[in-house]
Design an enzyme around this catalytic site. Structure first.
Site, PDB file in Angstrom:
ATOM      1  N   ASN A   1       6.732  47.233  -5.326  1.00 43.56           N
ATOM      2  CA  ASN A   1       7.251  45.866  -5.396  1.00 43.56           C
ATOM      3  C   ASN A   1       8.616  45.968  -6.065  1.00 43.56           C
ATOM      4  O   ASN A   1       8.691  46.157  -7.276  1.00 43.56           O
ATOM      5  CB  ASN A   1       6.293  44.992  -6.218  1.00 43.56           C
ATOM      6  CG  ASN A   1       6.852  43.591  -6.426  1.00 43.56           C
ATOM      7  OD1 ASN A   1       7.891  43.227  -5.844  1.00 43.56           O
ATOM      8  ND2 ASN A   1       6.187  42.784  -7.249  1.00 43.56           N
TER       9      ASN A   1
ATOM     10  N   LYS B   1      10.706  43.736  -6.530  1.00 39.40           N
ATOM     11  CA  LYS B   1      11.092  42.490  -7.215  1.00 39.40           C
ATOM     12  C   LYS B   1      12.549  42.165  -6.832  1.00 39.40           C
ATOM     13  O   LYS B   1      12.927  42.407  -5.686  1.00 39.40           O
ATOM     14  CB  LYS B   1      10.875  42.629  -8.717  1.00 39.40           C
ATOM     15  CG  LYS B   1       9.441  43.106  -9.024  1.00 39.40           C
ATOM     16  CD  LYS B   1       9.031  42.978 -10.434  1.00 39.40           C
ATOM     17  CE  LYS B   1       7.584  43.469 -10.585  1.00 39.40           C
ATOM     18  NZ  LYS B   1       7.068  43.328 -11.937  1.00 39.40           N
TER      19      LYS B   1
ATOM     20  N   HIS C   1       1.847  36.607  -7.016  1.00 47.79           N
ATOM     21  CA  HIS C   1       2.246  37.508  -8.104  1.00 47.79           C
ATOM     22  C   HIS C   1       2.385  36.702  -9.399  1.00 47.79           C
ATOM     23  O   HIS C   1       2.822  35.556  -9.379  1.00 47.79           O
ATOM     24  CB  HIS C   1       3.570  38.206  -7.754  1.00 47.79           C
ATOM     25  CG  HIS C   1       3.884  39.325  -8.690  1.00 47.79           C
ATOM     26  ND1 HIS C   1       4.405  39.117  -9.950  1.00 47.79           N
ATOM     27  CD2 HIS C   1       3.717  40.670  -8.569  1.00 47.79           C
ATOM     28  CE1 HIS C   1       4.553  40.289 -10.558  1.00 47.79           C
ATOM     29  NE2 HIS C   1       4.140  41.243  -9.743  1.00 47.79           N
TER      30      HIS C   1
ATOM     31  N   GLU D   1       4.477  36.748 -11.676  1.00 44.81           N
ATOM     32  CA  GLU D   1       5.823  36.218 -11.962  1.00 44.81           C
ATOM     33  C   GLU D   1       6.068  34.932 -11.182  1.00 44.81           C
ATOM     34  O   GLU D   1       6.715  34.013 -11.677  1.00 44.81           O
ATOM     35  CB  GLU D   1       6.877  37.295 -11.636  1.00 44.81           C
ATOM     36  CG  GLU D   1       6.879  38.384 -12.694  1.00 44.81           C
ATOM     37  CD  GLU D   1       7.299  39.752 -12.202  1.00 44.81           C
ATOM     38  OE1 GLU D   1       7.881  39.869 -11.105  1.00 44.81           O
ATOM     39  OE2 GLU D   1       7.010  40.738 -12.929  1.00 44.81           O
TER      40      GLU D   1
ATOM     41  N   GLU E   1      -3.509  42.952 -11.465  1.00 39.81           N
ATOM     42  CA  GLU E   1      -2.348  43.217 -12.305  1.00 39.81           C
ATOM     43  C   GLU E   1      -2.485  42.449 -13.619  1.00 39.81           C
ATOM     44  O   GLU E   1      -2.121  41.269 -13.682  1.00 39.81           O
ATOM     45  CB  GLU E   1      -1.069  42.772 -11.588  1.00 39.81           C
ATOM     46  CG  GLU E   1      -0.782  43.513 -10.302  1.00 39.81           C
ATOM     47  CD  GLU E   1       0.704  43.553  -9.979  1.00 39.81           C
ATOM     48  OE1 GLU E   1       1.194  44.632  -9.699  1.00 39.81           O
ATOM     49  OE2 GLU E   1       1.367  42.497 -10.026  1.00 39.81           O
TER      50      GLU E   1
ATOM     51  N   GLY F   1       5.484  45.597 -16.594  1.00 36.46           N
ATOM     52  CA  GLY F   1       6.825  45.798 -17.133  1.00 36.46           C
ATOM     53  C   GLY F   1       6.863  46.070 -18.625  1.00 36.46           C
ATOM     54  O   GLY F   1       7.933  46.026 -19.241  1.00 36.46           O
TER      55      GLY F   1
ATOM     56  N   SER G   1       2.754  48.840 -15.100  1.00 40.43           N
ATOM     57  CA  SER G   1       3.282  50.026 -15.800  1.00 40.43           C
ATOM     58  C   SER G   1       2.728  51.337 -15.261  1.00 40.43           C
ATOM     59  O   SER G   1       2.517  52.286 -16.016  1.00 40.43           O
ATOM     60  CB  SER G   1       3.045  49.916 -17.312  1.00 40.43           C
ATOM     61  OG  SER G   1       3.803  48.850 -17.845  1.00 40.43           O
TER      62      SER G   1
HETATM   63  P1  13P Z   1       5.625  47.368 -13.282  1.00 40.41           P
HETATM   64  O1  13P Z   1       5.120  48.560 -12.516  1.00 40.41           O
HETATM   65  O2  13P Z   1       7.127  47.387 -13.474  1.00 40.41           O
HETATM   66  O3  13P Z   1       4.875  47.160 -14.556  1.00 40.41           O
HETATM   67  O4  13P Z   1       5.367  46.071 -12.373  1.00 40.41           O
HETATM   68  C1  13P Z   1       4.107  45.876 -11.838  1.00 40.41           C
HETATM   69  C2  13P Z   1       4.161  44.755 -10.883  1.00 40.41           C
HETATM   70  O5  13P Z   1       4.343  43.611 -11.248  1.00 40.41           O
HETATM   71  C3  13P Z   1       4.000  45.078  -9.451  1.00 40.41           C
HETATM   72  O6  13P Z   1       3.818  43.917  -8.701  1.00 40.41           O
END
Ligand code: 13P
Length: 249
Positions: free
Chosen positions: A9, A11, A92, A94, A164, A170, A210
């Site tokens: 992803n 982002k 997601h 976010e 997740e 992150g 992560s």
């Molecule tokens: P990270 O791997 O940067 O923690 O992000 C995970 C994520 O949100 C994947 O959708």
């Protein structure tokens, strides 16, 4: 036997040049079979990625639940199909946190994605506060039941769930492989209750949060974890290739 998935992803990262560089760099090094490798990219890059990639499958990071209309700034399932995108991340954390995505919109989007034969990657997961209060399973149960309310699954191989935990995204602090397995197993039990075992045993459940080249092997080797949804480590070509290889343990 569920085929493992390594899904990046990106982002809100990468320009067109960087995205094409990634494909040219990574594709020759990927395992050809036995793992589905997916990159979920910003909408503006999707057409170029579809055109350039041969092994990597392409996904969007969001989708509107309507076919068309007055929804400024949104991307419809019709447009994703027109672009030959195969996957779409839905719900997601976010998007839930910053853009008002709710269980109800996630539900509508899943139905729409399946109607258009787009493969949804449905994200669920708890906050740190919820985990510390012992509410992880309640949160997952609520999210899964609402997300799949009234959904009919004909091809379970085409439905993906990503567990997740929000506190792991992150932060550099991944869930332990046991924590990840426990939650993914619980999600599979929830899916069994809703759809029956024949379907739930074929749905792939990913862990995300992560993931890196050091911790992924242990996570992917867990029974109910069929792959990873990777943020930060999916941006680096070498790490991404390494992670796909970990899927072939
Ligand atoms: P990270 O791997 O940067 O923690 O992000 C995970 C994520 O949100 C994947 O959708």
């Amino acid at each position: 036997m569920r085929k493992p998935i390594l899904a990046g992803n990106w982002k809100m990262n990468k320009t067109r040049d960087a995205a094409i560089h990634f494909i040219l760099e990574v594709e020759p090094k990927l395992p050809k079979d036995n793992v589905d490798v997916i990159v979920c990219a910003p909408a503006i890059l999707l057409r170029d990625l579809v055109k350039r990639s041969e092994v990597i499958k392409v996904g969007a990071q969001n989708m509107n639940e309507h076919d068309s209309g007055a929804y400024t700034g949104e991307i419809s399932p019709v447009m994703l199909k027109d672009t030959k995108v195969e996957y779409v991340i839905l719900g997601h954390s976010e998007r839930r946190a910053y853009y008002n995505e709710t269980d109800a919109t996630v539900n509508a989007k899943i139905k729409k994605a399946l109607e258009f034969e787009l493969k949804p990657i449905v994200c669920v997961g708890e906050t740190l506060e919820q985990r510390e209060a012992g509410k992880t399973n309640d949160v997952l149960s609520n999210q899964i039941k609402k997300a799949f309310d009234g959904v009919t699954i004909e091809n379970p191989e085409n439905v993906i769930i990503a567990y997740e935990p929000i506190w792991a995204i992150g932060t550099g602090k991944s869930a332990t492989s046991k924590e990840a397995q426990d939650s993914c197993k619980y999600i599979r039990e929830l899916l069994t209750n809703i759809f029956g075992e024949n379907i739930s045993s074929k749905i792939r459940i990913l862990y995300g949060g992560s993931i890196n080249v050091k911790n992924f092997k242990d996570i992917i080797s867990q029974e109910d974890i069929d792959g990873g949804l990777v943020g930060g480590s999916s941006l680096k070509e070498d790490d991404f290739v390494e992670l796909t290889k970990d899927c072939l343990y």
